[in-house]
Design an enzyme around this catalytic site. Structure first.
Site, PDB file in Angstrom:
ATOM      1  N   LYS A 105      49.014  49.759  49.524  1.00  0.00           N
ATOM      2  CA  LYS A 105      48.539  48.688  48.793  1.00  0.00           C
ATOM      3  C   LYS A 105      49.196  47.229  49.251  1.00  0.00           C
ATOM      4  O   LYS A 105      50.032  47.063  49.626  1.00  0.00           O
ATOM      5  CB  LYS A 105      48.854  48.671  47.415  1.00  0.00           C
ATOM      6  CG  LYS A 105      48.397  47.979  46.266  1.00  0.00           C
ATOM      7  CD  LYS A 105      48.835  48.205  45.047  1.00  0.00           C
ATOM      8  CE  LYS A 105      48.335  47.067  43.708  1.00  0.00           C
ATOM      9  NZ  LYS A 105      49.033  47.439  42.284  1.00  0.00           N
ATOM     10  N   SER A 127      48.427  50.698  36.977  1.00  0.00           N
ATOM     11  CA  SER A 127      47.655  50.316  38.042  1.00  0.00           C
ATOM     12  C   SER A 127      47.336  51.427  39.061  1.00  0.00           C
ATOM     13  O   SER A 127      46.781  51.326  39.900  1.00  0.00           O
ATOM     14  CB  SER A 127      48.244  49.225  38.528  1.00  0.00           C
ATOM     15  OG  SER A 127      47.737  47.983  37.806  1.00  0.00           O
ATOM     16  N   SER A 131      45.221  47.832  38.901  1.00  0.00           N
ATOM     17  CA  SER A 131      45.042  47.005  40.049  1.00  0.00           C
ATOM     18  C   SER A 131      45.011  47.626  41.404  1.00  0.00           C
ATOM     19  O   SER A 131      44.476  47.057  42.421  1.00  0.00           O
ATOM     20  CB  SER A 131      46.149  46.099  40.106  1.00  0.00           C
ATOM     21  OG  SER A 131      47.405  46.545  40.402  1.00  0.00           O
TER      22      SER A 131
HETATM   23  N1  GLN Z   1      46.054  46.397  33.922  1.00  0.00           N
HETATM   24  C1  GLN Z   1      47.223  46.057  33.517  1.00  0.00           C
HETATM   25  C2  GLN Z   1      47.456  44.817  33.873  1.00  0.00           C
HETATM   26  O1  GLN Z   1      46.551  43.991  33.984  1.00  0.00           O
HETATM   27  C3  GLN Z   1      48.225  46.852  34.365  1.00  0.00           C
HETATM   28  C4  GLN Z   1      48.484  46.194  35.926  1.00  0.00           C
HETATM   29  C5  GLN Z   1      49.363  47.107  36.790  1.00  0.00           C
HETATM   30  O2  GLN Z   1      49.808  48.154  36.381  1.00  0.00           O
HETATM   31  N2  GLN Z   1      49.842  46.337  38.083  1.00  0.00           N
HETATM   32  O3  GLN Z   1      48.704  44.034  33.792  1.00  0.00           O
END
Ligand code: GLN
Length: 490
Positions: free
Chosen positions: A89, A188, A164
Site C-alpha cells: 500500500k 481499512s 482505504s
Molecule cells: N473508513 C475509515 C476512515 O475513513 C477507516 C480508514 C482506515 O482504516 N484507514 O477513517
C-alpha cells in the site's frame, strides 16, 4: 456480471497457494523471476482498467527474484516468502520508490528508507512488485478519495473495492499479487477484504511496527496483510510481526507460528455473537450470509453464545473524533517545505504553506483536518477529545469483559455489500456510518480477520469479521479457517 476474479482466468480452478508457490520455487520447478514476470504481465494487462498499482518497483523485484533463484539453485535455506510476489500500500515507504499516500501533496516524494514491514517481507524472501492505490492518507472507505483516481472492484468493476486499502484488496482479488500489505485505522483492511472477497488481517495494535508508515492516526494505525486464503495471510503476518526498536509502541511479545496456529481446528472454541452488530441498517442479504457462516461454525463444533456490546452505539462519533484529532496533528508536517508538492505561486512563506496545503490536499483530508483541529481547540478539548478518549476506554473494557467469556466474536465486516462507484461520494456522513462494525476493534486495540463468507444473490462478496483479544490472532485465524473450509475455500 463482468468479472476479473482470479477463478475466471489464467488458472484452472483456484490459484496456487503461497505454500505451493514457495515449494515450486524452492525445488527449482518454478523460477521466481518467471513468476514475477508473469505477475507484471498481468498487471500490465489489468491495471489500465482497475487502477490498482500507482507505481511499479521492477528493478528491485527482479533483483530479489534473481537472489531467490540463485539461493534455490545452491540449495541455500529460503525464507518463508521466498519468491512470492507481494504488493505494498502506498502509505508505506520503500527506499527510492515514490510514496504518495494517494495524495497530490506527496507527488514526487521518494523516501530514503524502507518501512520495517517492507524490509521484513523482503528479508523473508518476498518479491516486492510495486505500490498500491489507496484513499488519500488512508482516509476513506471506497478508494474514491485517491488523488490518482478510484480503484475498480475486480469482482464487479462498476463497484468500489472498499477502502482505504482498496488497491491492496483488489490486487489479491485480481491476482495482481499473491499477497499485499494494507493498513487499518478504522477498518481499512477488513472492509476492502470483505468487498473484494479476500482475507484481510487486523493485527493487535503494536504487533507490527509502524516505522515507515505515513501516519494518519497514530494510536489507531495498524499494518496488516491481505491474501487469497487465511493460511497465506497468517504466513505474512508471521513475517512482519515482532518488536522493532524503531517503534516504541511495538510489542516485545514473541511471534507465534501463525500458519501453524491457523491449522488447529476451531472445535470447542466459544464464539460470541453481539446483538448490536445485527440491528438496524444491516443489509438482509449480508445478514443471511453471516448467519449461515455462524451455522457452519456451530457445525464445526464451536459453541455459539449471544453477547452484548452496548457501547457500540457510541463508536462512530468516538472514532471520528480521535482519528481526526490525531490526523490534524500528523498532517501538519505537510507544508510544502519538506516533502512533495509546493505551490509555485506564493509571495510570502505563510502564503506558501497555505497555498501548498490548499492545492495539495483533497476535500476529505481538509474536512478531517478541520474537524480534528476543532475537536482539539481550547474550550472544546474536554467536551470532544477527552470525552472520546473516555468512551474509547469503556469500549475496550467492554471487549475485555466479553473475551473473559468467549474466545472470539463474529460479526458482519460491513453492514452493506460493495456499492457503486460514485454512489456515496456526495454524502460523507453515510460513508462514515458504514464503518460501524470495524471502528470498535480499532478503538479497543484488539485483533481480527475478515474472511469471505458467502455472497449476495447478485454475486457480491460478503465478509465475516472474526475478532479476538489482544495478541490472540491465532484464535481468529482458526475460526476464519473453519468459515473458509465450510465454503469449500482455503
Ligand atoms: N473508513 C475509515 C476512515 O475513513 C477507516 C480508514 C482506515 O482504516 N484507514 O477513517
Amino acid at each position: 456480471m463482468q468479472s476479473d476474479a482470479t477463478t475466471t482466468e489464467s488458472f484452472v480452478g483456484r490459484p496456487k497457494t503461497l505454500a505451493e508457490l514457495r515449494a515450486a520455487i524452492a525445488s527449482g520447478q518454478t523460477k521466481s523471476a518467471d513468476l514475477a514476470a508473469e505477475y507484471y504481465q498481468r498487471i500490465e494487462q489489468k491495471n489500465p482498467r482497475l487502477n490498482v498499482y500507482l507505481s511499479l518497483t521492477k528493478e528491485r523485484a527482479l533483483e530479489q527474484a534473481a537472489r531467490v533463484d540463485a539461493a534455490a539453485a545452491k540449495g541455500d535455506p529460503l525464507g518463508p516468502l521466498a519468491g512470492i510476489p507481494v504488493g505494498i500500500k502506498d502509505v508505506l515507504v520503500m527506499k527510492g520508490a515514490p510514496a504518495t499516500a494517494g495524495s497530490k501533496i506527496l507527488k514526487g516524494y521518494q523516501p530514503p528508507y524502507d518501512a520495517t514491514a517492507v524490509s521484513r517481507l523482503e528479508a523473508a524472501g518476498a518479491v516486492l512488485l510495486g505500490k498500491l492505490n489507496c484513499d488519500e492518507f488512508a482516509m476513506g472507505s471506497s478508494n474514491e478519495n485517491s488523488a490518482y483516481g478510484p480503484v475498480r472492484n475486480p469482482v464487479a468493476p462498476d463497484r468500489v473495492p472498499g477502502g482505504s486499502s482498496g488497491g491492496s484488496a483488489a490486487a489479491v482479488a485480481a491476482n495482481m499479487a499473491v499477497a499485499t500489505l494494507g493498513t487499518d485505522t478504522g477498518g481499512s483492511i477488513r472492509q476492502p477484504a470483505s468487498f473484494c472477497g479476500v482475507v484481510g488481517v487486523l493485527p493487535t495494535y503494536g504487533r507490527v511496527s509502524r516505522y515507515g508508515l505515513i501516519a494518519f492516526a497514530s494510536s489507531l494505525d495498524r499494518i496488516g496483510p491481505f491474501a487469497a486464503n487465511v493460511r497465506d495471510a497468517a504466513t505474512l503476518l508471521g513475517a512482519i510481526a515482532g518488536h522493532d526498536p524503531s517503534d516504541a509502541t511495538s510489542s516485545p511479545a514473541p511471534v507465534p507460528d501463525y500458519a501453524a496456529e491457523s491449522d488447529k481446528p476451531a472445535e470447542g472454541l466459544r464464539i460470541g455473537v453481539p446483538a448490536e452488530y445485527f440491528g438496524e441498517g444491516l443489509d438482509p442479504e449480508v445478514r443471511a450470509a453471516i448467519e449461515s457462516g455462524i451455522d457452519s461454525l456451530r457445525a464445526a463444533g464451536c459453541t455459539i453464545q449471544p453477547i452484548s456490546l452496548p457501547t457500540t452505539k457510541y463508536a462512530i462519533p468516538t472514532y471520528y473524533l480521535v482519528a481526526t484529532a490525531e490526523a490534524s496533528a500528523n498532517l501538519a508536517r505537510f507544508d510544502g517545505v519538506r516533502y512533495g508538492y509546493r505551490s509555485p505561486s506564493s509571495a510570502t512563506l505563510s502564503d506558501m504553506y497555505r497555498h501548498s496545503r490548499d492545492e495539495g490536499f483533497g476535500a476529505e483530508v481538509k474536512r478531517r483536518i478541520l474537524l480534528g483541529t476543532y475537536a482539539l481547540s481550547a474550550g472544546y478539548y474536554d467536551a470532544y477529545y477527552l470525552k472520546a478518549q473516555q468512551v474509547r476506554r469503556l469500549l475496550a473494557e467492554e471487549f475485555l469483559r466479553a473475551f473473559a467469556q468467549v474466545d472470539a466474536i463474529v460479526t458482519p465486516t460491513s453492514p452493506i455489500p460493495p456499492f457503486k462507484l460514485g454512489e456515496k461520494t456526495g454524502d460523507p456522513l453515510a460513508m462514515y456510518l458504514a464503518d460501524i462494525y470495524t471502528v470498535t476493534a480499532s478503538l479497543a486495540g484488539i485483533s481480527g480477520v475478515s474472511v469471505p463468507c458467502g455472497a449476495t444473490k447478485a454475486g457480491l462478496p460478503v465478509g465475516m469479521q472474526v475478532l479476538a483479544s489482544h495478541l490472540q490472532e491465532g484464535t481468529a485465524f482458526r475460526v476464519a479457517r473453519a468459515v473458509e473450509a465450510a465454503q469449500g475455500r482455503g
